[in-house]
Design a protein around this motif. Structure first.
Motif, PDB file in Angstrom:
ATOM      1  N   TYR A   9      -3.903 -37.340  11.737  1.00  0.00           N
ATOM      2  CA  TYR A   9      -2.942 -37.177  12.994  1.00  0.00           C
ATOM      3  C   TYR A   9      -2.260 -38.484  13.210  1.00  0.00           C
ATOM      4  O   TYR A   9      -3.046 -39.403  13.305  1.00  0.00           O
ATOM      5  N   THR A  44      10.356 -40.902   5.691  1.00  0.00           N
ATOM      6  CA  THR A  44      10.173 -39.894   6.766  1.00  0.00           C
ATOM      7  C   THR A  44       8.800 -40.268   7.772  1.00  0.00           C
ATOM      8  O   THR A  44       8.871 -40.391   8.855  1.00  0.00           O
ATOM      9  N   GLU A  45       7.560 -40.356   7.034  1.00  0.00           N
ATOM     10  CA  GLU A  45       6.450 -40.592   7.677  1.00  0.00           C
ATOM     11  C   GLU A  45       6.407 -41.914   8.529  1.00  0.00           C
ATOM     12  O   GLU A  45       5.598 -42.054   9.567  1.00  0.00           O
ATOM     13  N   ALA A  48       7.735 -41.258  12.057  1.00  0.00           N
ATOM     14  CA  ALA A  48       6.538 -40.726  12.698  1.00  0.00           C
ATOM     15  C   ALA A  48       5.565 -42.102  13.208  1.00  0.00           C
ATOM     16  O   ALA A  48       5.125 -41.616  14.353  1.00  0.00           O
ATOM     17  N   LEU A  59      11.679 -30.266  12.813  1.00  0.00           N
ATOM     18  CA  LEU A  59      11.300 -31.111  11.387  1.00  0.00           C
ATOM     19  C   LEU A  59      11.989 -30.447  10.396  1.00  0.00           C
ATOM     20  O   LEU A  59      12.425 -31.287   9.527  1.00  0.00           O
ATOM     21  N   MET A  66       6.231 -26.601  10.754  1.00  0.00           N
ATOM     22  CA  MET A  66       7.160 -27.708  10.860  1.00  0.00           C
ATOM     23  C   MET A  66       8.602 -27.319  11.547  1.00  0.00           C
ATOM     24  O   MET A  66       9.449 -28.076  11.553  1.00  0.00           O
ATOM     25  N   PHE A  70       8.806 -32.810  16.489  1.00  0.00           N
ATOM     26  CA  PHE A  70       7.868 -33.815  16.340  1.00  0.00           C
ATOM     27  C   PHE A  70       7.197 -34.311  17.674  1.00  0.00           C
ATOM     28  O   PHE A  70       8.247 -34.544  18.821  1.00  0.00           O
ATOM     29  N   THR A  74       0.034 -34.976  16.284  1.00  0.00           N
ATOM     30  CA  THR A  74       0.428 -33.945  15.550  1.00  0.00           C
ATOM     31  C   THR A  74      -0.158 -34.302  14.019  1.00  0.00           C
ATOM     32  O   THR A  74       0.027 -35.541  13.676  1.00  0.00           O
ATOM     33  N   TYR A  76       0.945 -34.419  10.018  1.00  0.00           N
ATOM     34  CA  TYR A  76       2.208 -34.465   9.170  1.00  0.00           C
ATOM     35  C   TYR A  76       1.992 -34.731   7.802  1.00  0.00           C
ATOM     36  O   TYR A  76       0.852 -35.064   7.543  1.00  0.00           O
ATOM     37  N   TYR A  78       3.790 -33.047   3.692  1.00  0.00           N
ATOM     38  CA  TYR A  78       4.376 -31.725   3.264  1.00  0.00           C
ATOM     39  C   TYR A  78       4.465 -31.750   1.683  1.00  0.00           C
ATOM     40  O   TYR A  78       5.102 -31.399   1.076  1.00  0.00           O
ATOM     41  N   PRO A 105       0.637 -30.477   5.872  1.00  0.00           N
ATOM     42  CA  PRO A 105       0.138 -31.883   6.449  1.00  0.00           C
ATOM     43  C   PRO A 105      -0.959 -32.254   5.513  1.00  0.00           C
ATOM     44  O   PRO A 105      -1.706 -31.362   4.967  1.00  0.00           O
TER      45      PRO A 105
END
Length: 350
Positions: A9, A44-45, A48, A59, A66, A70, A74, A76, A78, A105
């Motif tokens: 998370y 991308t992460e 976050a 997202l 998704m 965001f 959460t 995340y 993929y 996730p």
């Protein structure tokens, strides 16, 4: 039967925890999957992780789970590859034992309907298969740029997406394929994957010489850096195409559009993998593009050359800290079910 799972998370900017949650058995029409490998999409992460995700923007409207903006907390991720370990009522028993890919996730186990899964080709390892969304992105970027025989192409940003894009572009008969990245490790890997030359963004003179007096015919900005986009605008030539594949999140982007861009009739092309560009819709579907991505995965086998770090689920906080503080040491980071935590004090929450 497994009754719990570990889930990663994002709980606040630069805060990640791993929670142990109940895992329901597969219901009717569902299967239970044990995750073998889950690949981190660093660009991308990190948005976050650093609190830079855009607000009020879904997202990915095309992926279940998704479709909402965001928010914290959460889970995340993929890019998960796993093995089906149980099937629910109404599911063909042949699903048991299959290796599958899922856009879910980071978590140790998950329940899904078969229609939400993609069967992994038998000749691919789980680690190679985890690159599927990244290779699909690279395929989409190349399609949207439409490289032509004999063109000079430059790719800004040699993270995993940039490297895979460079690798696919190297299959074209181009006059020049130039990679630009500030990190020596990435430049070296770009050359190994087929780039003709690789430069630091500071080596503007060398870059200009490699692209020739007329500049690049086609450029890709895949670094996530607005500064790179400005450099690309100055380095491509008259009438050139510039594909922007970066997602900047909440980073402010200030472009110098008063000089080279205005006078050179440049064309900026937005490229995003969630949807096919309108020009392809008559002949292409996402399934067809995904099939092409599998073919390139079978050819490239990227795990051996691109995976530099493997972590257990419980070490997720350490993994993101590494990506945040020492990105020059990392190409591809994955969570690997075969790895055990080496942390003395686990960050796992019950």
């Amino acid at each position: 039967m497994t009754t719990s799972r570990q889930v990663v998370y994002f709980t606040a900017p630069r805060e990640v925890v791993v929670r142990t949650e109940p895992l329901p058995p597969p219901g009717a029409g569902q299967v239970l999957v044990r995750t073998l490998v889950s690949a981190v999409s660093a660009g991308t992460e990190m948005l976050a992780y650093r609190g830079e995700m855009p607000v009020n923007v879904p997202l990915d409207e095309t992926i279940a789970g998704m479709s909402q903006p965001f928010h914290y907390p959460t889970p995340y991720g993929y890019a998960a590859v796993g093995e089906v370990i149980a099937v629910g009522a109404g599911v063909d028993a042949d699903w048991s034992g299959r290796r599958v890919f899922a856009f879910v996730p980071h978590q140790s186990h998950f329940v899904a309907a078969p229609r939400e899964l993609v069967a992994v080709p038998a000749d691919l390892s789980p680690h190679d298969a985890a690159f599927l969304p990244f290779v699909e992105t690279a395929v989409s970027l190349v399609m949207d740029g439409q490289p032509v025989i004999g063109e000079r192409v430059a790719v800004w940003g040699q993270g995993v997406i940039g490297l895979l894009t460079t690798a696919i572009l190297s299959r074209f008969p181009l006059a020049a394929l130039v990679a630009i990245d500030p990190l020596p490790l990435r430049r070296a890997r770009a050359l190994a994957l087929g780039a003709h030359a690789a430069f630091s963004p500071d080596a503007a003179v060398d870059l200009a010489a490699a692209l020739g007096p007329d500049g690049a015919d086609l450029g890709y900005e895949l670094s996530g850096s607005p500064a790179a986009l400005n450099q690309a605008i100055t380095a491509v030539g008259f009438g050139a195409r510039l594909v922007v594949g970066s997602w900047y999140g909440q980073k402010p982007v200030s472009l110098a559009l008063g000089g080279a861009f205005h006078r050179r009739h440049l064309r900026l092309i937005s490229s995003q993998v969630s949807h096919l560009a309108p020009r392809w819709l008559a002949r292409w579907s996402k399934e067809r593009r995904l099939a092409v991505a599998w073919e390139f995965l079978s050819e490239l086998r990227p795990a051996a050359s691109l995976i530099t770090h493997r972590f257990s689920w419980c070490d997720a906080p350490l993994a993101y800290q590494l990506l945040d503080q020492n990105p020059d040491a990392v190409l591809q980071l994955v969570f690997d079910a075969s790895f055990q935590s080496h942390l003395k004090n686990s960050s796992q929450e019950d």
